[in-house]
Write a protein that holds these residues in place. Sequence first.
Motif, PDB file in Angstrom:
ATOM      1  N   ASP A  94       0.821  -1.219   0.000  1.00 39.42           N
ATOM      2  CA  ASP A  94       0.000   0.000   0.000  1.00 39.42           C
ATOM      3  C   ASP A  94       0.856   1.271   0.000  1.00 39.42           C
ATOM      4  O   ASP A  94       0.351   2.354   0.243  1.00 39.42           O
ATOM      5  CB  ASP A  94      -0.957   0.006   1.204  1.00 39.42           C
ATOM      6  CG  ASP A  94      -0.196   0.037   2.527  1.00 39.42           C
ATOM      7  OD1 ASP A  94       1.043  -0.128   2.507  1.00 39.42           O
ATOM      8  OD2 ASP A  94      -0.832   0.222   3.569  1.00 39.42           O
ATOM      9  N   PHE A  95       2.133   1.110  -0.299  1.00 40.78           N
ATOM     10  CA  PHE A  95       3.053   2.241  -0.171  1.00 40.78           C
ATOM     11  C   PHE A  95       2.663   3.423  -1.058  1.00 40.78           C
ATOM     12  O   PHE A  95       2.817   4.580  -0.671  1.00 40.78           O
ATOM     13  CB  PHE A  95       4.481   1.792  -0.508  1.00 40.78           C
ATOM     14  CG  PHE A  95       5.528   2.850  -0.289  1.00 40.78           C
ATOM     15  CD1 PHE A  95       5.987   3.134   0.984  1.00 40.78           C
ATOM     16  CD2 PHE A  95       6.052   3.568  -1.351  1.00 40.78           C
ATOM     17  CE1 PHE A  95       6.946   4.107   1.206  1.00 40.78           C
ATOM     18  CE2 PHE A  95       7.012   4.555  -1.145  1.00 40.78           C
ATOM     19  CZ  PHE A  95       7.456   4.820   0.133  1.00 40.78           C
TER      20      PHE A  95
ATOM     21  N   HIS B 244      11.691  -0.678  -8.344  1.00 43.31           N
ATOM     22  CA  HIS B 244      11.833   0.641  -7.736  1.00 43.31           C
ATOM     23  C   HIS B 244      12.873   0.612  -6.617  1.00 43.31           C
ATOM     24  O   HIS B 244      13.744   1.480  -6.529  1.00 43.31           O
ATOM     25  CB  HIS B 244      10.479   1.106  -7.199  1.00 43.31           C
ATOM     26  CG  HIS B 244      10.502   2.497  -6.625  1.00 43.31           C
ATOM     27  ND1 HIS B 244      10.642   3.613  -7.404  1.00 43.31           N
ATOM     28  CD2 HIS B 244      10.440   2.932  -5.344  1.00 43.31           C
ATOM     29  CE1 HIS B 244      10.643   4.688  -6.630  1.00 43.31           C
ATOM     30  NE2 HIS B 244      10.536   4.301  -5.373  1.00 43.31           N
TER      31      HIS B 244
ATOM     32  N   VAL C 221      -0.414   3.952  -2.519  1.00 43.06           N
ATOM     33  CA  VAL C 221      -1.866   4.058  -2.669  1.00 43.06           C
ATOM     34  C   VAL C 221      -2.318   5.454  -2.255  1.00 43.06           C
ATOM     35  O   VAL C 221      -1.883   5.980  -1.233  1.00 43.06           O
ATOM     36  CB  VAL C 221      -2.572   2.998  -1.794  1.00 43.06           C
ATOM     37  CG1 VAL C 221      -4.082   3.208  -1.805  1.00 43.06           C
ATOM     38  CG2 VAL C 221      -2.240   1.603  -2.287  1.00 43.06           C
ATOM     39  N   VAL C 222      -3.190   6.079  -3.060  1.00 45.54           N
ATOM     40  CA  VAL C 222      -3.731   7.389  -2.698  1.00 45.54           C
ATOM     41  C   VAL C 222      -5.129   7.233  -2.109  1.00 45.54           C
ATOM     42  O   VAL C 222      -5.684   6.132  -2.079  1.00 45.54           O
ATOM     43  CB  VAL C 222      -3.738   8.366  -3.902  1.00 45.54           C
ATOM     44  CG1 VAL C 222      -2.322   8.721  -4.304  1.00 45.54           C
ATOM     45  CG2 VAL C 222      -4.502   7.778  -5.064  1.00 45.54           C
TER      46      VAL C 222
ATOM     47  N   HIS D 199      -6.483   4.273  -5.549  1.00 40.72           N
ATOM     48  CA  HIS D 199      -5.628   3.982  -6.701  1.00 40.72           C
ATOM     49  C   HIS D 199      -4.207   3.684  -6.230  1.00 40.72           C
ATOM     50  O   HIS D 199      -3.643   4.417  -5.427  1.00 40.72           O
ATOM     51  CB  HIS D 199      -5.630   5.163  -7.680  1.00 40.72           C
ATOM     52  CG  HIS D 199      -4.918   4.860  -8.967  1.00 40.72           C
ATOM     53  ND1 HIS D 199      -5.555   4.316 -10.044  1.00 40.72           N
ATOM     54  CD2 HIS D 199      -3.612   4.992  -9.325  1.00 40.72           C
ATOM     55  CE1 HIS D 199      -4.676   4.137 -11.036  1.00 40.72           C
ATOM     56  NE2 HIS D 199      -3.490   4.535 -10.617  1.00 40.72           N
TER      57      HIS D 199
ATOM     58  N   PHE E 152      -0.385   3.344  -7.311  1.00 44.25           N
ATOM     59  CA  PHE E 152       0.520   3.715  -8.398  1.00 44.25           C
ATOM     60  C   PHE E 152       1.655   2.707  -8.595  1.00 44.25           C
ATOM     61  O   PHE E 152       2.442   2.840  -9.520  1.00 44.25           O
ATOM     62  CB  PHE E 152       1.079   5.121  -8.175  1.00 44.25           C
ATOM     63  CG  PHE E 152       0.069   6.192  -8.463  1.00 44.25           C
ATOM     64  CD1 PHE E 152      -0.166   6.595  -9.764  1.00 44.25           C
ATOM     65  CD2 PHE E 152      -0.674   6.767  -7.438  1.00 44.25           C
ATOM     66  CE1 PHE E 152      -1.105   7.565 -10.050  1.00 44.25           C
ATOM     67  CE2 PHE E 152      -1.610   7.751  -7.714  1.00 44.25           C
ATOM     68  CZ  PHE E 152      -1.831   8.150  -9.022  1.00 44.25           C
ATOM     69  N   ARG E 153       1.806   1.728  -7.703  1.00 44.54           N
ATOM     70  CA  ARG E 153       2.821   0.676  -7.915  1.00 44.54           C
ATOM     71  C   ARG E 153       2.271  -0.629  -7.378  1.00 44.54           C
ATOM     72  O   ARG E 153       2.743  -1.162  -6.386  1.00 44.54           O
ATOM     73  CB  ARG E 153       4.145   1.074  -7.245  1.00 44.54           C
ATOM     74  CG  ARG E 153       5.375   0.625  -8.022  1.00 44.54           C
ATOM     75  CD  ARG E 153       6.669   1.180  -7.435  1.00 44.54           C
ATOM     76  NE  ARG E 153       6.900   2.558  -7.771  1.00 44.54           N
ATOM     77  CZ  ARG E 153       6.980   3.547  -6.869  1.00 44.54           C
ATOM     78  NH1 ARG E 153       6.865   3.296  -5.595  1.00 44.54           N
ATOM     79  NH2 ARG E 153       7.176   4.792  -7.269  1.00 44.54           N
TER      80      ARG E 153
END
Lengths: 278, 358
Positions: free
Chosen positions: B287-288, B307, B290-291, B295, B297-298
Amino acid sequence: MSVMSASSEDVFVPRPARIIEATAFTGRERFYRLALDRPLGHRPGQFVMLSVLGIGEAPISISCGPREDNILEMVIREIGSLTQVVAKRVVGDVLGIRGPFGSGFDLNDFRGRDVLFVCGGLGLAPLRSLIQPVLAEREQYGKITIISGCRTPDAELYRDDLRAWSEIEGVEVIRLVDSTAHQPWDGRVGLVTAPIADLDIDPERLTAALCGPPVMYKFVVMALAARGVPADQIFVDLERRMRCGLGKCGHCQINDAYCCVEGPVFRLSDLERLPEAL
Amino acid sequence: MRRAIVTTEAAVLGWMARLSDDVPVHFPRVGPNGGWRFQPVASEDRLSFAGYRPTILPPGKLFAPVDEVLFNFVHLADGSFRASPVYETHPRVLAGVRPCDVRAIGLMDQVNREGTPDPHYLARRGATTLVAYRCAEPCSESCFCGAVGSLDSDEGADLFLTPLPAEDGEAPRVLVEARSDAGETLMEHLDGDPAHDPAALVARYRAARPEPFGRKLPGDPAGLPDALARAERSHVWRDHTERCLSCGTCNLVCPTCYCFDTHDEVDLADPDVGRRCRDWDSCMLNDFAVVADGHDFRRDVAARQAHRVKRKFKYLNDKFEAEAPFCVGCGRCGTQCTVGIDIFDIASDVLREHGGAA
């Protein structure tokens, strides 16, 4: 453990900001006007970290253009643990603010150009911080088009602003919903990409600014590319998780770029080296 | 020239233990249930350099402790609040730090000094005297400091200790070099023979240590940034994440991982009083990126692994214009990984598959 005096400014310590207006826009979004202890001194497209001490902190876009007074405007969607608490705060309550953070928009990139704003949902909130200063010096720009879309009529933000902007000469405002959901609606139905195909665009003269949900960018960029708008004349305002605003916490990183420092506004042509961006 | 002396290892260890009468001294030792860790020592403790294994957590975490308090706050009667930042400025000695960790601390100093400086890290760091100790042999089978150029790192150390090759029947001796005013002051009460030519002694130490020192990469690590740029769609990432649990251990034990999250704590007895704390975070957790609306993003674990590895070998060294990678070759992430994923193997595969001419 020694505790230094509270007067020293620490990059992690928020400043008090008192709510002087809180108006419901929709079922889950509210408009806030806050009074700070001193002017924020922000640029369009920047953001702040909003705190409720004891609950936490979250990044929130600044929704007003640069101002000389100590007022800050923002739209807050009730979506996370912090914003649920903020939603219960009323006029007179105090929130915490750090910032402003990020690169933001530079008006010089837009002056002398036709300007197209493409706003999806909550994306209108940050873009309003650019629309306001642009309209305040209307004569510096060519044709101005604002495309603003949302899911349903009752999800529309800044309805009064959109109406007022549409009455300014040389400004076209196109309002859309994905679906009317059987509600009264005086705008169009469709996605924000749809009007781009029919717009009277001079790709040599146009500069565009985009902000919306993550899924929106790729399709709007494709629609603009199809009309011949070059990538270096498209600015995107990106959303990422942010914890510090200082380019340290790592959450907002897009490849090697810290969105909170190098963004959240990027020139599209600069994103070619950042495959994680869109 | 700064002071440099030669003395016995026993004298150095006894001196370090006795320092703890005046100032907290942290030194690597085996914990009660096994596992090496930097921990405070007492003056009567018998310290040793022998048998050192990489500590579970790197020593630099002393400057960015878990659950660190950034500021205390009080809600006031008028609805406002008062916030008071917390800076830890107690003097400390961090001793027995190996060169790979010295390099990591030097990099974290740069990270926290440049851009917007982090006053909390810098307060702890500024109050700490760093005593480094060179490795005579690789500290584990996972170590690859020699491959990434951190075997002789000394920048940031206040005192630098070099074990000298033992002569027949002689007690083990150590070269002690001051590298700063704080180092000079600290070694005031350490006696020994003046070293007139420390460089020659260091050369003797170097000649006696194994070569290669630790594991060797199958190519020049200077080629890794370019190789990584070519590895954007590589199968390497999937190969090295098939077993990954996304537990984040690799990040937590890394001496150059500094991503963080924050949380607030409130006193149960008085909810108007509390503190904002900083926690270590991990870019491998799912969940690093997650907005708020969910959503991610990774989302893909292979993308998160790519990454992490790019941060260590490309992104951060580019950003901070560092000559060597941010991976210092300590081997902790590979050793501590629950399923045996090793950044050395990933870097090796990237070099093998995507190295070579640009």
